[in-house]
Design a protein around this motif. Structure first.
Motif, PDB file in Angstrom:
ATOM      1  N   ASP A  11       0.806  -1.214   0.000  1.00 19.83           N
ATOM      2  CA  ASP A  11       0.000   0.000   0.000  1.00 19.83           C
ATOM      3  C   ASP A  11       0.841   1.267   0.000  1.00 19.83           C
ATOM      4  O   ASP A  11       0.357   2.342  -0.312  1.00 19.83           O
ATOM      5  CB  ASP A  11      -0.909   0.032   1.238  1.00 19.83           C
ATOM      6  CG  ASP A  11      -2.051  -0.939   1.098  1.00 19.83           C
ATOM      7  OD1 ASP A  11      -2.235  -1.445  -0.013  1.00 19.83           O
ATOM      8  OD2 ASP A  11      -2.737  -1.189   2.103  1.00 19.83           O
ATOM      9  N   LEU A  12       2.084   1.131   0.421  1.00 19.89           N
ATOM     10  CA  LEU A  12       2.934   2.315   0.449  1.00 19.89           C
ATOM     11  C   LEU A  12       3.337   2.757  -0.950  1.00 19.89           C
ATOM     12  O   LEU A  12       3.859   3.843  -1.132  1.00 19.89           O
ATOM     13  CB  LEU A  12       4.178   2.043   1.293  1.00 19.89           C
ATOM     14  CG  LEU A  12       3.908   1.818   2.788  1.00 19.89           C
ATOM     15  CD1 LEU A  12       5.197   1.524   3.523  1.00 19.89           C
ATOM     16  CD2 LEU A  12       3.243   3.039   3.412  1.00 19.89           C
ATOM     17  N   THR A  14       2.215   4.332  -3.393  1.00 22.04           N
ATOM     18  CA  THR A  14       1.180   5.218  -3.935  1.00 22.04           C
ATOM     19  C   THR A  14       1.743   5.975  -5.125  1.00 22.04           C
ATOM     20  O   THR A  14       2.946   6.004  -5.347  1.00 22.04           O
ATOM     21  CB  THR A  14       0.715   6.219  -2.881  1.00 22.04           C
ATOM     22  OG1 THR A  14       1.845   6.988  -2.466  1.00 22.04           O
ATOM     23  CG2 THR A  14       0.120   5.510  -1.684  1.00 22.04           C
ATOM     24  N   GLN A  17      -1.392  11.845  -7.666  1.00 21.81           N
ATOM     25  CA  GLN A  17      -2.639  11.895  -8.422  1.00 21.81           C
ATOM     26  C   GLN A  17      -2.725  13.125  -9.322  1.00 21.81           C
ATOM     27  O   GLN A  17      -3.588  13.218 -10.166  1.00 21.81           O
ATOM     28  CB  GLN A  17      -3.820  11.927  -7.447  1.00 21.81           C
ATOM     29  CG  GLN A  17      -3.813  10.799  -6.436  1.00 21.81           C
ATOM     30  CD  GLN A  17      -4.119   9.466  -7.060  1.00 21.81           C
ATOM     31  OE1 GLN A  17      -5.191   9.270  -7.607  1.00 21.81           O
ATOM     32  NE2 GLN A  17      -3.171   8.552  -6.996  1.00 21.81           N
TER      33      GLN A  17
ATOM     34  N   LYS B 668      -4.245   4.861   6.074  1.00 23.37           N
ATOM     35  CA  LYS B 668      -4.390   5.237   4.663  1.00 23.37           C
ATOM     36  C   LYS B 668      -5.349   6.404   4.567  1.00 23.37           C
ATOM     37  O   LYS B 668      -6.328   6.473   5.313  1.00 23.37           O
ATOM     38  CB  LYS B 668      -4.965   4.071   3.847  1.00 23.37           C
ATOM     39  CG  LYS B 668      -3.934   3.025   3.506  1.00 23.37           C
ATOM     40  CD  LYS B 668      -4.488   2.012   2.531  1.00 23.37           C
ATOM     41  CE  LYS B 668      -4.488   2.551   1.110  1.00 23.37           C
ATOM     42  NZ  LYS B 668      -4.740   1.486   0.115  1.00 23.37           N
ATOM     43  N   VAL B 705      -3.520  10.726  -2.414  1.00 28.92           N
ATOM     44  CA  VAL B 705      -3.628   9.592  -1.495  1.00 28.92           C
ATOM     45  C   VAL B 705      -2.390   9.567  -0.623  1.00 28.92           C
ATOM     46  O   VAL B 705      -1.372  10.150  -0.960  1.00 28.92           O
ATOM     47  CB  VAL B 705      -3.725   8.239  -2.244  1.00 28.92           C
ATOM     48  CG1 VAL B 705      -5.002   8.152  -3.035  1.00 28.92           C
ATOM     49  CG2 VAL B 705      -2.513   8.033  -3.147  1.00 28.92           C
ATOM     50  N   ASN B 706      -2.509   8.926   0.515  1.00 29.11           N
ATOM     51  CA  ASN B 706      -1.328   8.733   1.344  1.00 29.11           C
ATOM     52  C   ASN B 706      -1.457   7.427   2.098  1.00 29.11           C
ATOM     53  O   ASN B 706      -2.552   6.876   2.235  1.00 29.11           O
ATOM     54  CB  ASN B 706      -1.134   9.906   2.302  1.00 29.11           C
ATOM     55  CG  ASN B 706      -2.265  10.031   3.285  1.00 29.11           C
ATOM     56  OD1 ASN B 706      -2.400   9.218   4.187  1.00 29.11           O
ATOM     57  ND2 ASN B 706      -3.108  11.036   3.111  1.00 29.11           N
ATOM     58  N   SER B 707      -0.331   6.965   2.562  1.00 28.75           N
ATOM     59  CA  SER B 707      -0.337   5.644   3.203  1.00 28.75           C
ATOM     60  C   SER B 707       0.871   5.513   4.120  1.00 28.75           C
ATOM     61  O   SER B 707       1.964   5.966   3.775  1.00 28.75           O
ATOM     62  CB  SER B 707      -0.286   4.587   2.101  1.00 28.75           C
ATOM     63  OG  SER B 707      -0.299   3.316   2.667  1.00 28.75           O
ATOM     64  N   ARG B 708       0.632   4.937   5.269  1.00 26.38           N
ATOM     65  CA  ARG B 708       1.744   4.729   6.201  1.00 26.38           C
ATOM     66  C   ARG B 708       1.583   3.369   6.877  1.00 26.38           C
ATOM     67  O   ARG B 708       0.469   2.917   7.112  1.00 26.38           O
ATOM     68  CB  ARG B 708       1.769   5.815   7.276  1.00 26.38           C
ATOM     69  CG  ARG B 708       2.246   7.151   6.771  1.00 26.38           C
ATOM     70  CD  ARG B 708       2.366   8.147   7.916  1.00 26.38           C
ATOM     71  NE  ARG B 708       3.105   9.325   7.487  1.00 26.38           N
ATOM     72  CZ  ARG B 708       2.566  10.316   6.802  1.00 26.38           C
ATOM     73  NH1 ARG B 708       1.293  10.284   6.508  1.00 26.38           N
ATOM     74  NH2 ARG B 708       3.291  11.333   6.419  1.00 26.38           N
ATOM     75  N   LEU B 709       2.702   2.782   7.200  1.00 30.50           N
ATOM     76  CA  LEU B 709       2.686   1.492   7.885  1.00 30.50           C
ATOM     77  C   LEU B 709       3.760   1.522   8.961  1.00 30.50           C
ATOM     78  O   LEU B 709       4.894   1.899   8.682  1.00 30.50           O
ATOM     79  CB  LEU B 709       2.976   0.389   6.869  1.00 30.50           C
ATOM     80  CG  LEU B 709       3.137  -1.027   7.404  1.00 30.50           C
ATOM     81  CD1 LEU B 709       1.842  -1.527   8.022  1.00 30.50           C
ATOM     82  CD2 LEU B 709       3.579  -1.963   6.280  1.00 30.50           C
ATOM     83  N   SER B 734       6.756   5.306   5.189  1.00 27.84           N
ATOM     84  CA  SER B 734       5.961   6.420   4.704  1.00 27.84           C
ATOM     85  C   SER B 734       5.933   6.429   3.181  1.00 27.84           C
ATOM     86  O   SER B 734       6.958   6.236   2.530  1.00 27.84           O
ATOM     87  CB  SER B 734       6.564   7.721   5.217  1.00 27.84           C
ATOM     88  OG  SER B 734       6.049   8.808   4.495  1.00 27.84           O
ATOM     89  N   TYR B 735       4.773   6.675   2.633  1.00 29.68           N
ATOM     90  CA  TYR B 735       4.615   6.716   1.180  1.00 29.68           C
ATOM     91  C   TYR B 735       5.391   7.850   0.542  1.00 29.68           C
ATOM     92  O   TYR B 735       5.556   7.888  -0.671  1.00 29.68           O
ATOM     93  CB  TYR B 735       3.126   6.873   0.844  1.00 29.68           C
ATOM     94  CG  TYR B 735       2.615   8.273   1.077  1.00 29.68           C
ATOM     95  CD1 TYR B 735       2.477   8.773   2.359  1.00 29.68           C
ATOM     96  CD2 TYR B 735       2.289   9.106   0.006  1.00 29.68           C
ATOM     97  CE1 TYR B 735       2.035  10.060   2.579  1.00 29.68           C
ATOM     98  CE2 TYR B 735       1.840  10.394   0.219  1.00 29.68           C
ATOM     99  CZ  TYR B 735       1.722  10.867   1.515  1.00 29.68           C
ATOM    100  OH  TYR B 735       1.294  12.134   1.723  1.00 29.68           O
TER     101      TYR B 735
END
Lengths: 583, 1141
Positions: A11-12, A14, A17, B668, B705-709, B734-735
């Motif tokens: 998911d990271l 990305t 957009q 997310k 969009v963004n996303s972190r884990l 981090s995305y």
């Protein structure tokens, strides 16, 4: 927890957009063309409004009150401070040059279909445009700075960025060669949706301007900077001046010989208003005179001249107003010079002038356009008012002074009023209400009249006076002015005035006074007029005003201002750079 | 010139940000999609949790004790409880001084059994609440005071006395019988009498003290209450959990929501100033809906974004400003390495906001009503018409032009005899009203049973603009529902839902334009004509009395925020001390903006024409826009967070206490924007898109969009609560960064030593009840930069027009990629101590810190020459060090019936750039390396040229003349140029800020005062003055004139036409140190007798204030503002009522 981890790591990955990736961009013909369009936007837009819009304000064509213009016009430039200069400069030009370099590298491998339009393939046409644009930016750099580093590749982050300045001669050679290359790649006419893109004519015309500038006195072992250690950066240190003028002449002639261009309404018909023709040159969207132009749409406000230059009595800013010096240089209709010392001319200074005066200048008493709703009651006709009316008030039995709506003592936004008593007419579409929107009048970067003048100048410098007069008088004829018949230095003087008047406010004078080394004459002062409708002895008010020239602001010239300084920061970043003289 | 200020800074902090017009939201730290993968992850988590729950088995909660002693003091035995269980035993020394010694020998005996054992035969009883054991007096049955209830109908009243632990009796304490609607209050001597059945339980509650439940014993009861804030056992919220204050090792400060609720501010962030040491809060603007404070924890540390991470109920990135203060249980700030558990985004410190939850008990309904009146803290004083006219003449004089006003005209302005032609307008008075209303109401219900607890709250807020006929206002409605349920012995679930609607209304011109046109307003021009119609503008139709109203249209924004968290908490039955927690949170924010712009009318008079009634004949002008136009935009953002935590705690050999937390978390988010525009409305009657014309209609949209884990953990170890160790870490992805550079490891370690637990201390230094030294070191990260710096990318930038009028998209290179871009790292070191003296009455906390921020993502633009043409990406190149200290000292005491607490806190910090890409070659005194960030270059103004001789005698600007400002020739080269500018270390953010709070309670009255101050910042004093705008009175009085050549202020100038207006210089810098009465609350607790008659449980009324007094050196600006056209800051007077039913 394990599940959380496994399902999420990807998911990271990305994607932005609202951006396009490198791969997307250079594999999509539409995006490639859009990138090229972006480079066009890097060309200085003289009409976008705000302070210091026209280069006319940086020379003796227009006056602007702000302190920073005072600084500029008094040659107070330093390597920390370019005063109000808000046009192209070192940084913005190199930015655009990078875009060209990048484009030229990428287009070599771009998957473009070889569709023939206007006799050229897409690759040829677009390559030609980028080559032209890069040359255009280098022309602007050399005009301001002299010889500059010729950067022809796109840097990556890891590159060594140090570069030295190339000699002026090498730069001119480079620009000239590039423009030849562009001319070969570009179509003669860009038709339909492409109109407005660079053409073969634009490339050849820019070459004419470049070689004309290069042949000029400023770059010919200029004595002004005799003590400077690197004269090769400022001009030619050897070479044959006659050859340079010949090259300039030939370059102009090449454009003329294309046969593609002509003067707009070159042979005015009887009954034509010549002044209106001359106004229309700039308000018409597409004429045979256009060589390289920029189009606008009104809603974008990118052509904001009506607001920025319009009179305060129309709720406009009136920030930059034509100088008395320029106004006085418009000849009388019979071709004689205007002269304040001539009582008949001075009494009614706006009568019987060169039609180009009426097409370019708004002055006391001229009908312009209807006033805004709240002002219309004060002036139902829409006449420029920069004067003062002395009126008799029978109620109080005393004289009152009524101030013109467009004056600096106007009841309408007095502080926006101009100081010179003139406003800009040229380029301004009266139908556009600058209060609320911009205008869609194109800006002509290069028009055919300039080429004719370039050609005449080179001919004069080569003592081919007769040839020069033919082309000069073509322009005079279109303007409804009698022929010039002088020769030698007198012809040169008439030519220079002709160029000043014909190309007024079109970003030429700024360069011309420099390359002719006549800047000390141009940076002396800004003049204007005081207009007074006197009270007659019978207590009526005079209908013909008393108009007197006044000095609005002093200017001063220092020779270092022939060239711009390289900014201190840039000098510090690149040890190989050499500063221009006296900075 | 600036044309149409269509855009406003946008309020949706946290979730959404807005860029003007184009609405291309690129939102770092925003929101997330409800993609398939989330649901998948949720499902999997649920399966795992379910799996655990199927294998539940019995597990005992009781703590056990092993102890053997022969004839030991009771004190010694009790001390053992504390040592072995961690429970705090509270007692009055007097009570156990005479207690019998005990002999016990127990092994793994439950705590309660142990207590029963040691208290057997003592006149003492105990009660346990949470981790507290309270030992109190139990009269023996033979006591002469004891009267056995012979008859159930004749229950004797219970009487008692309530005291503070180690302190005097407490008056006004609320005594209530559990489960009955019956209560009393203690008298001035702390005594009470209540009729209660023998099996009743009394609930003893008092503001500022821990509420206790005490079973009724026969006869007199002695009750000891312990202060909340002084309790070493107080539980503080920390990252992903709570910690006992006694064993905290990090630099952590907390405040109760009740304290914050004392400030009558509509925006929560404005209640923080002066309350928390180390936190700087500066309110830049008082504009309703835009009045959030700038928050800095320990100052600025990076060249990038310095704002702290806000975590609300465990969810990072939520907005704090608009939370109802009544909903807040506490706010904690993590200042040092303890923040490392939030590693990735915690480098600027973390603010943890925790909302209230229900407590077991009958439903309690609380109503709070507030009505406030706000007025600007300061209104500039401008020159009057006569002075202005005189100054305009001076401009003309200095330029050798004719004066504009004759002496007669100036006299007419002065004497006011002809206000129509010669007015003297005070534009601020015409534009701003003396006060504007604001109100705030909240109703909450909380309560619960053993198995379900709940807290519901609804609130509204309204804040009017400060303009006359204001179009500006802010209103909000919000609700919150926090529910906790115990499914069985092992499983607890909770579900929180909060929502609010924020409505922001503004006129179409920004507050900055309105303020600037008020500043510029010429005093010799009328704001209104005698018939009430508005007068002329400055330019562009800008007459502030009209701009502030709805005459120009409106700019309305409605934002809806919905936040939810579901939580399941499972104790693993077969492993004692192990629990697993799952959280799923979904937040949503939607914002609708409608910008309706229409032409407005101003009225002009030619200065002469009068009608039959001798009134001016006015001409109507249409200003602003040619025709109405409408822009509507929508933003929609969402964020999902899923995490799983595993907690384990155990005690080995009674002395080694271990707590372990491990967790994984995924966040997310996404946003989208959409906007549409139409103009050429033929009428202003319908302000909807359908009514607009078809020409030039436009629309736009974008998304991000963004996303972190992350994986994180904490390990706590302490030896008998004496030697403390904490290790935290976060492994954060981090995305924003490229694969390979995406994950960062951020550890933090902290150590503590409670020296006061050592024997030598207790023997010799027992007057210092508690003393702990702490030290920490850690690394945290910061990724607050634009994402995707590793990608070469291109973006649309305007249009190129070809074929006369056809718009063609233009693409520009956004940056060249930096494939190595990665985390910015904060290396944080902290050393501090906590001490309590005088039996806890005096407490002192102090910390010294040093933060070294490395890898700062900044541009290499100072060494890459412009010839490269490169748009530089950010690179990890900068280094900034920030050092300072913060402290808090508080003392509580009592004088007769007056109880008081005085507390002082403060924080000082100074940052210094150690390295960034500074252009080589600048002189030392101009370099920014070695100086604080964002410091500026200024010419040194050393005085005023009194005459031409003075000008000639010193290097001067080329056109300098008498009356101009003297700039120092710093490098002594005989000329003035850019090299004479000197770096000024001060910036617009203070380096020290602190507060002094005093709380007094006298019988039923209480007074709470907060003085707050800041120093070390500067601001610019600047105005548009000249022919295009009025002067500040401050600049007009005592200015240089040919008659006043020894002036210390320069001559009259025209806008920025003079070099000393156009070039930044020290003459215009102003010191904005200040001390202000930030907050006052005076309240009265209504006696129970009155409440009883009204049928309510409790009530109080109060008056409160915000920014009531300010001491500073500025005459025209609020010291917290930095703009030259700020929206005025507010001082607020508020009355309020609290009723509990």
């Amino acid at each position: 927890m394990i599940a959380l981890t496994v399902s999420c790591k990807k998911d990271l990955d990305t994607k932005p957009q609202d951006e396009f990736s490198d791969i997307d961009t250079w594999n999509d013909p539409a995006l490639i063309e859009a990138f090229l369009n972006g480079i066009y936007r890097g060309i200085d837009n003289p009409a976008d409004g705000g302070d210091g819009l026209l280069k006319a304000e940086f020379v003796d064509e227009m006056h602007d009150q702000w302190y920073s213009f005072f600084e500029f016009n008094n040659s107070l430039l330093t390597s920390d401070n370019l005063a109000s200069w808000a046009h192209e400069d070192w940084n913005s030009l190199y930015n655009s040059i990078r875009s060209c370099n990048l484009f030229l590298e990428k287009i070599e491998t771009a998957p473009l279909e070889d569709i023939i339009v206007d006799d050229k393939t897409l690759t040829e046409r677009m390559t030609g445009e980028a080559v032209f644009l890069r040359a255009y930016f280098y022309h602007q750099l050399t005009s301001l700075y002299g010889g500059v580093p010729l950067v022809v590749k796109s840097y990556q982050l890891t590159d060594d960025f140090s570069v030295k300045r190339d000699t002026y001669a090498d730069c001119i050679q480079f620009i000239s060669d590039e423009l030849d290359k562009a001319a070969a790649l570009l179509p003669i006419v860009q038709s339909g949706g492409n109109s407005g893109r660079a053409t073969r004519g634009a490339a050849l015309a820019l070459k004419s301007r470049t070689l004309l500038y290069a042949a000029s006195a400023l770059h010919a072992n200029n004595p002004v900077f005799s003590g400077y250690s690197n004269p090769e950066l400022l001009g030619y240190t050897d070479g044959n001046r006659e050859q340079q003028w010949e090259a300039a002449r030939d370059a102009a002639k090449a454009v003329i010989d294309m046969g593609t261009y002509g003067l707009f309404k070159a042979n005015p018909a009887t009954g034509d208003s010549i002044a209106q023709n001359l106004v229309d040159i700039f308000l018409t969207k597409n004429t045979e005179e256009d060589i390289f132009v920029r189009y606008y749409v009104a809603k974008s406000g990118e052509n904001n001249l009506p607001l920025a230059s319009g009179p305060n009595g129309y709720h406009l800013y009136g920030e930059d107003t034509p100088s008395g010096e320029l106004v006085d240089d418009f000849e009388m209709a019979d071709g004689t010079p205007f002269d304040w010392n001539d009582p008949t001319k001075a009494t009614e200074p706006y009568r019987n002038r060169d039609p180009r005066f009426y097409a370019a200048i708004l002055y006391e008493g001229v009908k312009f356009k209807p006033r805004p709703a709240d002002v219309v009651i004060l002036d139902p006709v829409g006449v420029i008012q920069v004067g003062t009316w002395q009126k008799w008030n029978s109620a109080t039995n005393s004289m009152v002074e009524v101030q013109g709506l467009d004056s600096r003592r106007s009841p309408i936004e007095d502080f926006n009023g101009g100081y010179t008593g003139y406003y800009l007419r040229k380029f301004i579409d009266p139908a556009a209400d600058g209060q609320f929107s911009g205008q869609d009048v194109p800006w002509r970067y290069i028009r055919y009249a300039e080429i004719l003048l370039n050609y005449a100048e080179a001919c004069i410098e080569l003592n081919q006076d007769a040839e020069a007069r033919i082309y000069l008088n073509m322009i005079r004829k279109r303007a409804g002015m009698p022929d010039i018949i002088e020769s030698g230095n007198a012809l040169k003087a008439r030519y220079r005035n002709e160029r000043r008047v014909e190309l007024a406010f079109e970003d030429h004078r700024f360069y011309d006074v420099r390359r002719w080394l006549i800047a000390p004459e141009a940076y002396r002062q800004f003049s204007g007029v005081n207009v007074l409708y006197k009270l007659n002895p019978d207590k009526t008010t005079a209908t013909i005003p008393e108009i007197k020239p006044i000095v609005v602001q002093n200017s001063a010239w220092v020779n270092k201002a022939y060239f711009f300084p390289v900014m201190r920061d840039e000098m510090n970043k690149n040890a190989m750079l050499i500063q221009n003289p006296d900075y | 010139m600036n044309f149409f200020a269509l855009c406003k800074g946008h309020p949706m902090n946290g979730l959404l940000t807005r860029t003007p017009r184009a609405l291309t939201a690129r939102t770092a730290g925003c929101y997330s999609a409800t993609g398939r993968s989330i649901f998948l992850a949720m499902k999997l988590t649920a399966v795992i949790l379910l799996a655990f729950s199927l294998h539940l088995a019995a597990r005992t909660h009781s703590q056990s004790i092993s102890f053997s002693g022969r004839d030991v003091s009771l004190k010694r035995a009790i001390a053992e409880i504390k040592k072995q269980t961690g429970f705090l035993v509270v007692y009055n020394k007097e009570l156990i001084k005479n207690a019998q010694r005990v002999t016990v020998n127990v092994h793994n005996q439950p705590l309660t059994d142990f207590l029963d054992l040691v208290l057997e035969n003592q006149q003492l009883s105990y009660s346990i609440k949470d981790n507290n054991i309270l030992i109190s007096y139990r009269p023996v049955s033979t006591s002469p005071f004891n009267r056995k209830p012979a008859d159930p109908v004749d229950i004797p009243p219970i009487s008692g006395i309530v005291r503070e632990v180690d302190g005097p009796p407490l008056a006004g304490v609320n005594i209530q019988i559990k489960g009955a609607n019956k209560g009393v209050i203690t008298d001035a001597d702390g005594r009470f009498t209540i009729d209660a059945p023998p099996d009743a339980i009394l609930i003893i509650s008092f503001v500022g003290f821990i509420t206790r439940e005490v079973p009724v014993a026969q006869g007199n009861i002695n009750i000891l209450l312990e202060r909340e804030s002084e309790s070493l056992n107080q539980v503080v919220v920390v990252g992903y959990g709570t910690a006992k204050k006694a064993t905290l090792t990090g630099s952590v400060t907390a405040i109760k929501g009740a304290e914050l609720a004392k400030a009558p501010s509509i925006n929560l962030s404005n209640s923080l100033a002066g309350r928390l040491p180390g936190l700087t809060a500066v309110t830049r603007s008082g504009e309703p809906g835009q009045d959030g404070s700038i928050l800095r924890i320990r100052g600025s540390n990076t060249l990038n974004d310095n704002s702290p991470l806000v975590v609300v109920d465990g969810i990072p990135g939520r907005a704090m400003e608009r939370i109802d203060p009544a909903d807040i249980e506490s706010i904690t700030i993590l200042k040092d390495a303890s923040a490392a558990i939030y590693g990735a985004r915690a480098a600027n410190g973390v603010i943890l906001v925790t909302t209230k939850r229900g407590l077991t008990g009958k439903p309690q309904l609380t109503v709070s009503l507030n009505q406030g009146w706000a007025s600007p803290t300061v209104i500039p004083k401008m020159a009057d018409a006569a002075t202005y006219a005189q100054m305009i003449n001076e401009i003309k004089l200095y330029r050798q032009r004719d004066p504009l006003y004759t002496d007669e005209m100036i006299e007419l302005y002065k004497n006011g005899s002809d206000p129509l032609r010669y007015p003297n307008t005070d534009w601020f008075k015409e534009t701003f009203k003396p006060y504007s209303v604001q109100n705030y109401a909240n109703v909450s219900v909380a309560g619960g049973s053993e198995n379900v607890r709940y807290m519901f709250s609804v609130g509204t807020k309204f804040q009017d603009g400060t303009y006359r006929n204001s179009a500006t206002n802010y209103s909000q409605v919000n609700f919150r529902s926090n529910i906790d349920a115990k499914l069985n012995k092992f499983i607890r679930v909770s579900f929180d839902l909060a929502g609010r609607q924020e409505k922001r209304n503004y006129p179409t011109r920004s507050s900055s334009v309105i303020y600037s046109s008020t500043l510029r307003g010429k005093p010799n021009v009328r704001a209104y004509w005698p018939n009430g119609l508005p007068g002329p503008d400055i330019e562009r139709g800008e007459n502030p009395v009209v701009l502030a109203t709805s005459e120009t249209g409106y700019d309305r924004d409605k934002t809806y925020v919905l936040e939810s968290i579901g939580k399941i908490d499972i104790d693993i039955p077969w492993v004692k001390g192990l629990s697993i927690t799952g959280n799923v949170s979904f937040d949503k924010a939607i914002s609708n903006r409608k910008l309706w712009q229409k032409p407005w009318n101003l009225y002009y008079w030619d200065g002469q024409t009068l009608d039959a009634d001798n009134q001016p004949v006015l001409n109507k002008g249409i200003r602003g826009f040619a025709e109405p136009r409408l822009t509507q935009s929508l933003m929609d953002g969402g964020r999902t967070m899923v995490n799983t935590l595993i907690n384990y705690s155990t005690t080995i050999s009674k002395e080694h206490n271990i707590k372990i937390l491990a967790g994984a978390e995924r966040i997310k988010g996404d946003t989208m924007t959409f906007s549409a525009f139409r103009r050429y409305f033929i009428t202003a009657a319908a302000d909807q898109l359908f009514a607009g014309g078809d020409l030039e209609k436009d629309n736009n949209g974008s998304a991000s969009v963004n996303s972190r884990l992350n994986y994180f953990g904490r390990f706590n170890y302490n030896f008998s609560e004496k030697y403390l160790v904490e290790f935290v870490f976060r492994y954060d992805g981090s995305y924003i960064f490229p694969e390979g550079k995406r994950f960062g490891f951020f550890p933090g370690i902290s150590l503590g030593w409670r020296i006061s637990q050592e024997k030598f201390w207790q023997d010799h230094l027992s007057f210092i009840r508690d003393f702990k030294i702490r030290g920490s070191w850690g690394q945290t990260g910061n990724d607050r930069i634009s994402p995707y710096q590793y990608l070469a990318s291109y973006g649309f930038s305007g249009v190129a027009i070809f074929n006369e009028s056809v718009e063609n998209k233009a693409l520009a290179e956004l940056r060249i990629p930096n494939p190595n871009v990665t985390w910015e790292i904060s290396n944080q070191s902290n050393i501090g101590f906590d001490a309590q003296f005088l039996n806890g009455r005096l407490s002192v906390t102090a910390d010294y810190f040093s933060n070294l921020r490395t890898n700062i993502l900044h541009f290499r633009n100072a060494s890459v020459p412009a010839t490269s043409g490169i748009v530089l990406p950010r690179e990890n190149i900068g280094e900034v060090i920030n050092k300072g200290f913060d402290f808090e000292v508080s003392y509580r005491g009592q004088a007769g019936a007056l109880r008081y607490t005085v507390s002082v806190n403060g924080g000082h910090q100074k940052n210094k750039i150690k390295f960034w890409d500074e252009t080589p070659g600048a002189p030392i005194y101009q370099q920014s390396t070695g100086h604080p960030m964002n410091s500026g270059l200024y010419y040194n103004a050393t005085g005023i040229f009194k005459d031409q001789a003075a000008v000639d005698a010193y290097p001067h600007w080329d056109n300098a003349r008498p009356g101009d400002v003297v700039f120092e020739d710093v490098n002594k080269d005989g000329q003035l140029n850019g090299l004479d500018r000197v770096r000024n270390d001060k910036t617009d953010l203070p380096t020290f800020s602190g507060g002094l709070s005093i709380d007094l309670q006298y019988r039923s009255f209480y007074l709470s005062v907060l003085m707050q101050g800041a120093s070390g910042a500067i601001r610019n004093h600047y105005s548009f003055s000249g022919e295009s705008g009025n002067y500040f009175d401050e600049d007009a009085i005592g200015r240089w004139t040919p008659d006043n050549i020894n002036a210390t202020k320069p001559r009259t100038w025209n806008y920025n036409e003079e070099y000393w207006m156009a070039s930044p210089n020290s003459y215009w810098l102003r010191n904005n140190d200040y001390i202000r009465l930030k907050n006052v609350e005076l309240g009265y607790t209504i006696p129970q007798s009155v409440n009883k008659r009204l049928g309510i449980k409790g009530s109080s009324v109060y008056v409160s204030g915000l920014n009531l007094l300010t001491f500073d050196k500025l005459t025209n600006w609020d010291p917290e503002t930095s703009s030259s056209t700020p929206y005025p800051s507010s001082k607020v007077l508020n009355v309020g009522l609290n009723v509990t039913l």
